[in-house]
Design a protein around this motif. Structure first.
Motif, short mmCIF file in Angstrom:
data_model
loop_
_atom_site.label_atom_id
_atom_site.label_comp_id
_atom_site.label_asym_id
_atom_site.label_seq_id
_atom_site.Cartn_x
_atom_site.Cartn_y
_atom_site.Cartn_z
N ILE A 1 10.10 14.87 5.40
CA ILE A 1 10.57 16.28 5.90
C ILE A 1 12.20 16.72 5.85
O ILE A 1 12.38 17.77 5.93
CB ILE A 1 10.03 16.48 7.37
CG1 ILE A 1 10.77 15.18 8.18
CG2 ILE A 1 8.52 16.49 7.42
CD1 ILE A 1 10.57 15.63 9.68
N TYR A 2 12.93 15.42 5.62
CA TYR A 2 14.13 15.89 5.49
C TYR A 2 14.69 15.93 3.83
O TYR A 2 16.19 15.94 3.63
CB TYR A 2 15.10 14.66 6.16
CG TYR A 2 14.67 14.32 7.43
CD1 TYR A 2 14.97 15.15 8.47
CD2 TYR A 2 13.69 13.36 7.69
CE1 TYR A 2 14.48 15.02 9.81
CE2 TYR A 2 13.25 12.78 9.09
CZ TYR A 2 13.89 13.82 10.02
OH TYR A 2 13.66 13.81 11.38
N GLY A 3 13.68 16.03 3.05
CA GLY A 3 13.95 16.51 1.95
C GLY A 3 14.44 15.19 0.77
O GLY A 3 14.97 15.26 -0.38
N GLN A 4 14.13 14.14 1.36
CA GLN A 4 14.25 12.97 0.44
C GLN A 4 13.09 12.53 -0.47
O GLN A 4 11.94 12.48 0.22
CB GLN A 4 14.64 11.63 1.25
CG GLN A 4 15.88 11.85 2.04
CD GLN A 4 16.12 10.55 3.28
OE1 GLN A 4 15.26 10.15 3.67
NE2 GLN A 4 17.51 10.64 3.26
N ASN A 5 13.57 12.13 -1.57
CA ASN A 5 12.02 11.70 -2.53
C ASN A 5 11.58 10.44 -1.85
O ASN A 5 12.27 9.61 -1.52
CB ASN A 5 12.61 11.39 -3.87
CG ASN A 5 12.91 12.98 -4.40
OD1 ASN A 5 12.18 13.82 -4.20
ND2 ASN A 5 14.02 12.91 -5.35
N THR A 6 10.22 10.44 -2.08
CA THR A 6 9.64 9.01 -1.53
C THR A 6 8.30 8.82 -2.35
O THR A 6 7.69 9.69 -2.81
CB THR A 6 9.06 9.34 -0.13
OG1 THR A 6 8.55 7.85 0.32
CG2 THR A 6 8.35 10.37 0.27
N VAL A 7 7.97 7.69 -2.64
CA VAL A 7 6.60 7.33 -3.39
C VAL A 7 5.83 6.20 -2.58
O VAL A 7 6.29 5.51 -1.73
CB VAL A 7 6.77 6.72 -4.88
CG1 VAL A 7 7.46 7.96 -5.55
CG2 VAL A 7 7.44 5.47 -4.66
N GLU A 8 4.46 6.30 -2.67
CA GLU A 8 3.58 5.36 -2.18
C GLU A 8 2.37 5.17 -2.86
O GLU A 8 1.81 6.03 -3.45
CB GLU A 8 3.40 5.82 -0.64
CG GLU A 8 2.55 4.88 0.07
CD GLU A 8 3.37 3.73 0.95
OE1 GLU A 8 2.90 3.18 1.51
OE2 GLU A 8 4.59 3.91 1.03
N ASP A 9 1.93 3.89 -2.69
CA ASP A 9 0.48 3.73 -3.49
C ASP A 9 -0.62 3.91 -2.65
O ASP A 9 -0.53 3.60 -1.49
CB ASP A 9 0.45 2.15 -4.03
CG ASP A 9 1.24 1.97 -5.25
OD1 ASP A 9 1.79 2.69 -5.77
OD2 ASP A 9 1.84 0.84 -5.23
N PHE A 10 -1.70 4.63 -3.18
CA PHE A 10 -2.74 4.98 -2.27
C PHE A 10 -4.08 4.53 -3.11
O PHE A 10 -3.98 4.49 -4.29
CB PHE A 10 -2.85 6.45 -1.93
CG PHE A 10 -2.10 6.78 -0.73
CD1 PHE A 10 -2.79 6.97 0.42
CD2 PHE A 10 -0.78 6.89 -0.97
CE1 PHE A 10 -1.85 7.33 1.61
CE2 PHE A 10 -0.02 7.54 0.33
CZ PHE A 10 -0.61 7.66 1.41
N VAL A 11 -5.21 4.00 -2.37
CA VAL A 11 -6.50 3.68 -3.06
C VAL A 11 -7.34 4.77 -2.97
O VAL A 11 -7.58 5.30 -1.64
CB VAL A 11 -6.76 2.48 -2.40
CG1 VAL A 11 -8.23 1.95 -3.26
CG2 VAL A 11 -5.82 1.20 -2.53
N VAL A 12 -7.80 5.12 -3.94
CA VAL A 12 -8.91 6.34 -3.94
C VAL A 12 -10.22 5.86 -3.40
O VAL A 12 -11.08 4.82 -3.96
CB VAL A 12 -9.36 6.85 -5.35
CG1 VAL A 12 -10.28 8.05 -5.32
CG2 VAL A 12 -7.99 7.37 -6.01
N ARG A 13 -10.69 6.37 -2.10
CA ARG A 13 -11.83 5.51 -1.52
C ARG A 13 -12.85 6.59 -1.33
O ARG A 13 -13.85 6.46 -0.62
CB ARG A 13 -11.40 4.87 -0.19
CG ARG A 13 -10.56 3.66 -0.43
CD ARG A 13 -10.60 2.63 0.78
NE ARG A 13 -9.83 1.46 0.24
CZ ARG A 13 -8.65 1.21 0.48
NH1 ARG A 13 -7.99 2.15 1.11
NH2 ARG A 13 -8.30 -0.04 0.37
N GLY A 14 -12.57 7.97 -1.94
CA GLY A 14 -13.62 8.93 -1.97
C GLY A 14 -13.38 10.04 -2.83
O GLY A 14 -12.05 10.26 -2.96
N ILE A 15 -14.36 10.45 -3.52
CA ILE A 15 -14.27 11.76 -4.49
C ILE A 15 -15.31 12.83 -4.07
O ILE A 15 -16.50 12.47 -3.69
CB ILE A 15 -14.58 10.98 -5.89
CG1 ILE A 15 -13.52 10.14 -6.30
CG2 ILE A 15 -14.66 12.28 -6.80
CD1 ILE A 15 -13.96 9.80 -7.69
#
Length: 445
Positions: free
Chosen positions: A177-191
């Motif tokens: 929300i402060y405009g800084q780039n960020t990344v994170e790993d997520f696991v697909v547990r629903g389609i």
């Protein structure tokens, strides 16, 4: 009652002619009601999908200003709501009926997987909320695994674009929300099944996981939204919330001021009230906005649709009026001696006029009812046909057209039909009522 019974009996005479006229009226009424129910349905579906994308019928957000950092010259606005119950309590006291309320976080993001990428809108929701989970149409995945950390639920289209499968790990790239780039790993547990163009770009994760990534407080959220049972109540509820916040001594945007500065686009007027360079405030400033404030074009679309439908109704009613008028000119000519006999037996001129008027009105009502029944049958058949054309997706509900029958609209159409029919036979009925028995019986056809 006697003239009504006699009118019904007269309809059985000249059956072929009356049936032809009734069929013509039925077809006209079928066209009008079909266009009305069909256009109302598709525009309603479009509105519902836009409502889903925007987040609700009435939206409330908390806005805080961050002072410029480093070489920055402008303040930035941070979207933070910290109290989960404040707006909820206000809405519950309003007395306005709503279908649901929700608070959630939201951010735009890019999903990456093995060189593939897809744009998505990520919603932070309470994945343990059974009502929310039941609203999703799962293709793959177990609802029991949604409590695991860094869970993400994606649409079928996003899955195909990324070539990703259940239990694969995707990279979520976004900004705080402060405009800084960020990344994170997520696991697909629903389609899930994407039932519309808009829903295909949506993805869901737990609100606490998303808050951590975009640096919202753990119990905070981005938006509080209210879905109303009657969208016509949205202005009333927005004004109520705004006044309640102001009475509590909190800073809030003004719809009245926005209407003065931007009468044709209240949303733009509200935006001007939260421009940090022009408007100064301390702490949180609440922004209250409706769906129609955000997208005034929807109101224009509704006006155009109803205007076109009403114009078609008038044209068809004028055609019916001409047909009925010509038919009853022939009826009058055929029944001159009959009118004379009835007048000689004591029937008044008013009763003769009522006889013609009632007969024409009953014929038109029978035709209109037949048209309405045909419309309902056709609508039922078409609503059960699955449409796979993606170009039409914004106008569909779960892959189907919907037809919305408005009782008020149908009643209005019937009243207009009756009025036009009375006007069509007025001259003929008046002429018949003024005939004297001697004149009518001595007329040679």
């Amino acid at each position: 009652m006697n003239t009504i019974k006699l009118s019904l009996k007269n309809l059985t005479r000249q059956k072929r002619r009356n049936a032809t006229l009734a069929l013509a009226i039925a077809f006209g009424f079928l066209v009008v009601t079909f266009i009305d129910t069909f256009t109302t349905g598709i525009v309603g579906n479009l509105e519902n999908q836009v409502t889903q994308l925007v987040g609700g019928t009435v939206l409330v957000q908390g806005l805080e200003k961050n002072p410029p950092k480093g070489d920055e010259k402008k303040s930035t606005i941070v979207n933070i709501m910290r109290d989960q119950n404040y707006i909820r309590n206000i809405v519950e006291k309003s007395g306005i009926n709503y279908s649901s309320m929700a608070h959630y976080s939201r951010t735009g993001a890019t999903l990456l997987f093995e060189g593939n990428k897809s744009i998505a809108t990520i919603y932070g929701r309470e994945l343990q909320n059974q009502d929310f989970i039941d609203s999703l149409q799962f293709i793959e995945g177990s609802k029991e695994n949604l409590s695991l950390p860094n869970t993400i639920i994606i649409s079928e289209k996003t899955s195909e674009a990324l070539n990703v499968h259940l239990d694969d790990t995707v990279i979520l790239k976004t900004t705080t929300i402060y405009g800084q780039n960020t990344v994170e790993d997520f696991v697909v547990r629903g389609i899930i099944k994407g039932n519309s163009f808009i829903s295909t770009i949506m993805a869901y994760t737990d609100i606490k996981d998303l808050n951590r990534i975009i640096e919202l407080p753990e119990d905070g959220y981005s938006l509080f939204t209210i879905f109303l049972e009657n969208k016509a109540d949205q202005y009333r509820l927005a004004n109520y919330i705004e006044n309640a916040i102001r009475k509590d001594g909190n800073n809030v945007t003004s719809r009245e001021e926005a209407l003065k500065t931007n009468p044709n686009n209240i949303g733009k007027g509200l935006e001007k009230q939260i421009t940090p360079e022009e408007i100064q405030w301390e702490g949180v400033k609440y922004g209250v906005e409706t769906l129609y404030d955000e997208l005034p074009q929807l109101v224009t679309v509704f006006a155009i649709v109803h205007g076109v439908t009403f114009s078609i109704l008038l044209v068809i009613l004028l055609i019916v009026m001409v047909g009925v008028a010509n038919t009853y000119k022939m009826v009058l000519f055929e029944r001159i001696k009959e009118i004379g006999t009835m007048r000689a037996l004591g029937m008044t001129g008013t009763s003769v006029k009522s006889l013609f008027r009632n007969e024409a009105v009953l014929l038109c009502i029978i035709g209109a009812c037949a048209g309405l029944i045909l419309d309902l049958i056709i609508s039922l058949i078409m609503s059960n046909i699955t449409v796979t054309n993606e170009m039409l997706a914004p106008f569909l509900y779960k892959g189907h057209f919907t037809f919305k029958v408005s009782v008020v609209s149908i009643v209005l159409q019937y009243l207009m039909l009756i009025l036009f029919t009375i006007l069509a036979v007025r001259k003929v009925a008046s002429k018949a009522s003024k005939m004297s028995p001697a004149e009518a019986l001595s007329t040679v056809k």
